[in-house]
Scaffold this active site. Structure first.
Site, PDB file in Angstrom:
ATOM      1  N   CYS A  18       0.840  -1.187   0.000  1.00 17.03           N
ATOM      2  CA  CYS A  18       0.000   0.000   0.000  1.00 17.03           C
ATOM      3  C   CYS A  18       0.884   1.249   0.000  1.00 17.03           C
ATOM      4  O   CYS A  18       2.082   1.170   0.246  1.00 17.03           O
ATOM      5  CB  CYS A  18      -0.904   0.012   1.220  1.00 17.03           C
ATOM      6  SG  CYS A  18      -1.910  -1.466   1.417  1.00 17.03           S
TER       7      CYS A  18
ATOM      8  N   ARG B  49       3.372   0.411  -6.898  1.00 18.07           N
ATOM      9  CA  ARG B  49       3.219  -0.564  -5.819  1.00 18.07           C
ATOM     10  C   ARG B  49       1.957  -1.404  -5.982  1.00 18.07           C
ATOM     11  O   ARG B  49       1.807  -2.437  -5.322  1.00 18.07           O
ATOM     12  CB  ARG B  49       3.173   0.166  -4.463  1.00 18.07           C
ATOM     13  CG  ARG B  49       4.409   0.987  -4.176  1.00 18.07           C
ATOM     14  CD  ARG B  49       4.165   1.961  -3.044  1.00 18.07           C
ATOM     15  NE  ARG B  49       4.111   1.296  -1.750  1.00 18.07           N
ATOM     16  CZ  ARG B  49       5.156   1.129  -0.957  1.00 18.07           C
ATOM     17  NH1 ARG B  49       6.339   1.567  -1.331  1.00 18.07           N
ATOM     18  NH2 ARG B  49       5.035   0.547   0.204  1.00 18.07           N
TER      19      ARG B  49
ATOM     20  N   TRP C 271      -4.064  -2.088  -1.176  1.00 22.14           N
ATOM     21  CA  TRP C 271      -4.246  -3.431  -1.730  1.00 22.14           C
ATOM     22  C   TRP C 271      -4.784  -4.281  -0.609  1.00 22.14           C
ATOM     23  O   TRP C 271      -4.149  -4.417   0.445  1.00 22.14           O
ATOM     24  CB  TRP C 271      -2.917  -3.981  -2.272  1.00 22.14           C
ATOM     25  CG  TRP C 271      -2.782  -3.739  -3.734  1.00 22.14           C
ATOM     26  CD1 TRP C 271      -3.019  -2.584  -4.394  1.00 22.14           C
ATOM     27  CD2 TRP C 271      -2.397  -4.696  -4.730  1.00 22.14           C
ATOM     28  NE1 TRP C 271      -2.780  -2.732  -5.732  1.00 22.14           N
ATOM     29  CE2 TRP C 271      -2.403  -4.019  -5.962  1.00 22.14           C
ATOM     30  CE3 TRP C 271      -2.033  -6.036  -4.684  1.00 22.14           C
ATOM     31  CZ2 TRP C 271      -2.069  -4.656  -7.161  1.00 22.14           C
ATOM     32  CZ3 TRP C 271      -1.688  -6.662  -5.880  1.00 22.14           C
ATOM     33  CH2 TRP C 271      -1.722  -5.979  -7.096  1.00 22.14           C
TER      34      TRP C 271
ATOM     35  N   ASN D  98      -0.501   0.886   6.402  1.00 27.88           N
ATOM     36  CA  ASN D  98       0.074  -0.167   5.555  1.00 27.88           C
ATOM     37  C   ASN D  98       0.516  -1.294   6.459  1.00 27.88           C
ATOM     38  O   ASN D  98       1.077  -1.052   7.526  1.00 27.88           O
ATOM     39  CB  ASN D  98       1.300   0.335   4.782  1.00 27.88           C
ATOM     40  CG  ASN D  98       0.940   1.371   3.748  1.00 27.88           C
ATOM     41  OD1 ASN D  98      -0.227   1.609   3.481  1.00 27.88           O
ATOM     42  ND2 ASN D  98       1.953   2.000   3.182  1.00 27.88           N
ATOM     43  N   GLY D  99       0.332  -2.536   6.030  1.00 32.59           N
ATOM     44  CA  GLY D  99       0.811  -3.677   6.794  1.00 32.59           C
ATOM     45  C   GLY D  99      -0.312  -4.568   7.269  1.00 32.59           C
ATOM     46  O   GLY D  99      -1.415  -4.578   6.703  1.00 32.59           O
TER      47      GLY D  99
ATOM     48  N   GLU E 209      13.073 -25.366  -6.015  1.00 31.23           N
ATOM     49  CA  GLU E 209      12.976 -23.902  -6.096  1.00 31.23           C
ATOM     50  C   GLU E 209      14.148 -23.244  -5.387  1.00 31.23           C
ATOM     51  O   GLU E 209      14.702 -22.252  -5.876  1.00 31.23           O
ATOM     52  CB  GLU E 209      11.648 -23.436  -5.494  1.00 31.23           C
ATOM     53  CG  GLU E 209      11.542 -21.949  -5.211  1.00 31.23           C
ATOM     54  CD  GLU E 209      11.682 -21.057  -6.426  1.00 31.23           C
ATOM     55  OE1 GLU E 209      11.823 -19.837  -6.241  1.00 31.23           O
ATOM     56  OE2 GLU E 209      11.654 -21.561  -7.562  1.00 31.23           O
TER      57      GLU E 209
ATOM     58  N   LYS F 226      16.775 -20.667  -7.198  1.00 29.30           N
ATOM     59  CA  LYS F 226      17.128 -19.329  -6.724  1.00 29.30           C
ATOM     60  C   LYS F 226      18.643 -19.185  -6.616  1.00 29.30           C
ATOM     61  O   LYS F 226      19.216 -18.164  -6.985  1.00 29.30           O
ATOM     62  CB  LYS F 226      16.506 -19.071  -5.344  1.00 29.30           C
ATOM     63  CG  LYS F 226      15.068 -18.690  -5.350  1.00 29.30           C
ATOM     64  CD  LYS F 226      14.854 -17.325  -5.955  1.00 29.30           C
ATOM     65  CE  LYS F 226      13.480 -17.259  -6.578  1.00 29.30           C
ATOM     66  NZ  LYS F 226      13.313 -18.052  -7.792  1.00 29.30           N
TER      67      LYS F 226
ATOM     68  N   GLU G 164      20.289 -19.041 -10.100  1.00 29.34           N
ATOM     69  CA  GLU G 164      19.896 -17.854 -10.866  1.00 29.34           C
ATOM     70  C   GLU G 164      20.759 -16.642 -10.529  1.00 29.34           C
ATOM     71  O   GLU G 164      21.152 -15.895 -11.431  1.00 29.34           O
ATOM     72  CB  GLU G 164      18.427 -17.500 -10.579  1.00 29.34           C
ATOM     73  CG  GLU G 164      17.415 -18.299 -11.353  1.00 29.34           C
ATOM     74  CD  GLU G 164      15.997 -17.847 -11.035  1.00 29.34           C
ATOM     75  OE1 GLU G 164      15.203 -17.686 -11.980  1.00 29.34           O
ATOM     76  OE2 GLU G 164      15.665 -17.652  -9.845  1.00 29.34           O
TER      77      GLU G 164
ATOM     78  N   HIS H  91      20.215 -42.994  -6.119  1.00 28.55           N
ATOM     79  CA  HIS H  91      19.996 -43.244  -7.546  1.00 28.55           C
ATOM     80  C   HIS H  91      20.813 -42.291  -8.416  1.00 28.55           C
ATOM     81  O   HIS H  91      20.482 -42.094  -9.582  1.00 28.55           O
ATOM     82  CB  HIS H  91      18.506 -43.123  -7.870  1.00 28.55           C
ATOM     83  CG  HIS H  91      17.669 -44.158  -7.184  1.00 28.55           C
ATOM     84  ND1 HIS H  91      17.510 -45.430  -7.678  1.00 28.55           N
ATOM     85  CD2 HIS H  91      16.983 -44.105  -6.015  1.00 28.55           C
ATOM     86  CE1 HIS H  91      16.735 -46.122  -6.859  1.00 28.55           C
ATOM     87  NE2 HIS H  91      16.404 -45.335  -5.837  1.00 28.55           N
TER      88      HIS H  91
ATOM     89  N   LYS I 158      12.954 -10.927 -16.830  1.00 32.42           N
ATOM     90  CA  LYS I 158      11.858 -11.080 -15.877  1.00 32.42           C
ATOM     91  C   LYS I 158      10.719 -11.880 -16.484  1.00 32.42           C
ATOM     92  O   LYS I 158      10.135 -12.742 -15.832  1.00 32.42           O
ATOM     93  CB  LYS I 158      11.364  -9.705 -15.424  1.00 32.42           C
ATOM     94  CG  LYS I 158      10.283  -9.767 -14.362  1.00 32.42           C
ATOM     95  CD  LYS I 158      10.801 -10.420 -13.091  1.00 32.42           C
ATOM     96  CE  LYS I 158       9.733 -10.558 -12.036  1.00 32.42           C
ATOM     97  NZ  LYS I 158      10.180 -11.389 -10.901  1.00 32.42           N
TER      98      LYS I 158
END
Length: 607
Positions: A2, A27, A74, A98-99, A479, A483, A486, A502, A602
């Site tokens: 927010c 934002r 948001w 906010n939060g 994942e 990261k 990357e 294996h 991206k």
């Protein structure tokens, strides 16, 4: 995510507050509002949707004054409606926030018992209602504000204005960025220096627990103990993109720290935080008659889909096949008879995923999109959209988009279980309550950062790393490895722990880092056996577990990261955080370009 803007001075503020909100549009938001103090008291205008709707509301019913606060929201608690939009008011007090207020249910029950009447479904309204109650109990404005802040648990940036204090903005910060701006004849407050750039370059970044009273001629700042303190004034470089990063060195770290809010915002779309029930969304009925499902994605989104497979199969008893989009589109695949095919994408423009969606549409199979950009090609072409409300993500290596995808998939799987009659109402509510705890637990996981920094320095010279997990933690291991490779360019692989013998165990030699994701569950003992296997071959094991796992593990591991204890569904969200921080700090130790790793984009919009 927010946005807050506030101005106190002698000139009119409304148009400048709105301009400040426009600078925070990056934002993301779903509603906006402004409150000003004028001759008739605190007056506000709010509107659902884009800022242009707020501008129209102000045009239809003008307001202005020399003191005001504004907000883009948001939703994290309560739907994105005008009544849930900020600012919130009570008894001539207005606040923006906010939060996430983690103990808002407890506070709301307490306030309602004392006769306070709530107008919204937000967690934020408890702030203004408590301030108003404190004033009614004869507290001063300072004491009413500070006493309220002392009762709040969670993450927040707050700005408040009072009818009886026409030249002051009261602010507070905890785990959410908040900046005070100093002008020659005005004072400012904003979510970041970028929002204040047209007004001033002299800014103060408030520290954790700070409270402040902002005036036209300066600011008084107090620490969490109420002691008056001094904070340095920084000359912001408004031409630099670093302004958008807030207090963080990289967008990736900023976006890691935004996850409590982005997870909560996504949860708010699917669940009711007061009743612990699923909201009536397409997730509630789309899967009722499905024979099986196929989930298609690329990269990080693929691993989110792999986690989702566990939830759909375990909770909804719906068979799910997952596939990489670049392979699926060329395989002449056999589609399910009644569907659906689920497409997971952050940008909604991934070329291979979009091609698979078009293939499925031609076959007249229901297509569902789990996507972060509602205007994207995938969102437009899909039959149904399950939104992930992560907000804009700048860092190439996905962080908050991943956990938002997990959140949406978790809620969707629960909706599927409900529509297929696989779980009772009580069990679903328990799972929802578990998920609603995840923003708080993710916030707690940030406390591990200092320990992770030290470990990361020791990993920077590694040539190879192995990430291991079992069950739902297997895709999380993949994942974590993604990261790491990357942004550090270190070879890293993610494997199911049971697959060690294996093949991958042949790569273990003295000092090989092995990162094991193993919160305590029914597979924990088996994972510990795999840990012993790699230790006996010289591996350096870093174990990510929880308190009970740390107690039960008898292996001689090099490092144990004790994560917050989480429930069955929130565990994956919580475990994601230290893996992201480990990759980030290893990359930082190596000096790589964290936000823009080589050869990567991206959004992959070409094949």
């Amino acid at each position: 995510m927010c946005g807050i803007v506030g101005i106190v001075g002698n000139d009119l503020v409304t148009s400048r507050l709105v301009d400040g909100l426009k600078r925070l549009e990056y934002r993301g938001y779903d509603s906006a509002g402004v409150a000003v103090l004028n001759g008739v008291g605190v007056t506000r205008r709010r509107a659902k949707g884009r800022i242009v709707n707020l501008e129209q509301a102000i045009s239809d019913f003008p307001l202005d004054g020399s003191l005001g606060i504004a907000h883009t929201r948001w939703a994290t608690h309560g739907k994105p409606t005008e009544i849930n939009a900020h600012p919130h008011t009570a008894d001539q007090v207005a606040i923006v926030h906010n939060g996430i207020i983690e103990n808002f249910r407890e506070l709301r029950n307490e306030l309602e018992a004392k006769g306070r009447e709530f107008q919204s479904q937000t967690d934020s309204e408890v702030i203004v209602q408590m301030i108003a109650l404190n004033l009614a109990c004869s507290m001063t404005e300072e004491d009413a504000f500070f006493a309220t802040i002392d009762r709040l648990e969670g993450a927040f940036a707050i700005a408040a204005i009072y009818q009886n204090r026409p030249s002051e903005i009261f602010v507070a910060k905890q785990n959410v960025p908040l900046v005070v701006g100093l002008g020659e004849t005005e004072g400012y407050v904003g979510s970041d220096a970028f929002a204040l750039a047209p007004f001033t370059r002299n800014v103060i970044f408030l520290e954790e627990g700070d409270r402040a009273i902002v005036r036209a001629n300066g600011v008084d700042i107090f620490d969490s103990d109420g002691q008056k303190v001094s904070r340095p004034v920084t000359l912001s470089n408004v031409e630099s993109s670093i302004a958008n990063k807030g207090e963080h060195e990289h967008f990736m770290l900023k976006e890691i720290y935004e996850q409590p809010e982005s997870i909560a915002r996504t949860l708010a779309h699917y669940t009711d935080a007061l009743s612990f029930e699923l909201l009536d969304t397409p997730a509630s009925s789309c899967f009722a008659k499905a024979d099986r499902a196929v989930a298609i994605a690329c990269g990080t989104a693929y691993y989110a889909a792999a986690v989702g497979k566990h939830w759909f199969e375990n909770l909804a008893r719906l068979s799910v096949e997952i596939d990489v989009a670049s392979e699926f589109r060329y395989r002449n695949p056999v589609l399910p008879e009644t569907g659906p095919v689920i497409f997971v994408s952050q940008s909604g423009e991934t070329a291979d995923t979009l091609a698979c969606l078009q293939y499925s549409n031609r076959a007249n199979i229901p297509t569902y999109a789990v996507v972060n950009v509602p205007q994207s090609s995938i969102a437009r072409d899909a039959s149904v959209v399950f939104p992930t409300l992560a907000g804009p993500e700048v860092g190439v290596a996905s962080t908050k988009a991943f956990t938002a995808q997990l959140t949406a998939l978790a809620c969707t799987a629960l909706g599927a279980a409900k529509s297929r009659g696989q779980l009772s109402k009580e069990v679903i509510k328990a799972h929802v309550a578990d998920l609603l705890d995840s923003p708080k637990l993710v916030q707690e996981a940030f406390l591990l950062e200092d320990q992770i920094k030290k470990i990361a320095v020791g990993l920077k010279d590694a040539k190879y790393m192995l990430f291991l997990g079992r069950g739902i933690n297997h895709p999380l291991a993949m994942e974590g490895a993604l990261k790491m490779k990357e942004i550090t360019y270190i070879t890293a692989e993610g494997y199911a722990a049971g697959e060690l013998k294996h093949g991958p165990i042949a790569l273990i030699e003295d000092g090989t880092p092995v990162i094991v994701i193993a919160p305590y569950d029914n597979l924990f003992e088996k994972t510990c056996s795999n840990v012993q296997e790699v230790i006996s071959r010289g591996a350096r094991v870093i174990l990510f577990t929880d308190e009970k796992g740390a107690e039960q593990c008898d292996a001689d591991v090099d490092e144990i990261i004790v994560m917050p204890t989480a429930g069955a569904m929130s565990s994956v969200l919580v475990s994601s955080i230290p893996l992201q921080l480990l990759a980030y700090h290893t990359a930082k130790a190596l000096g790589t370009d964290v936000d823009k790793p080589r050869n990567l984009a991206k959004s992959v919009t070409v094949e």
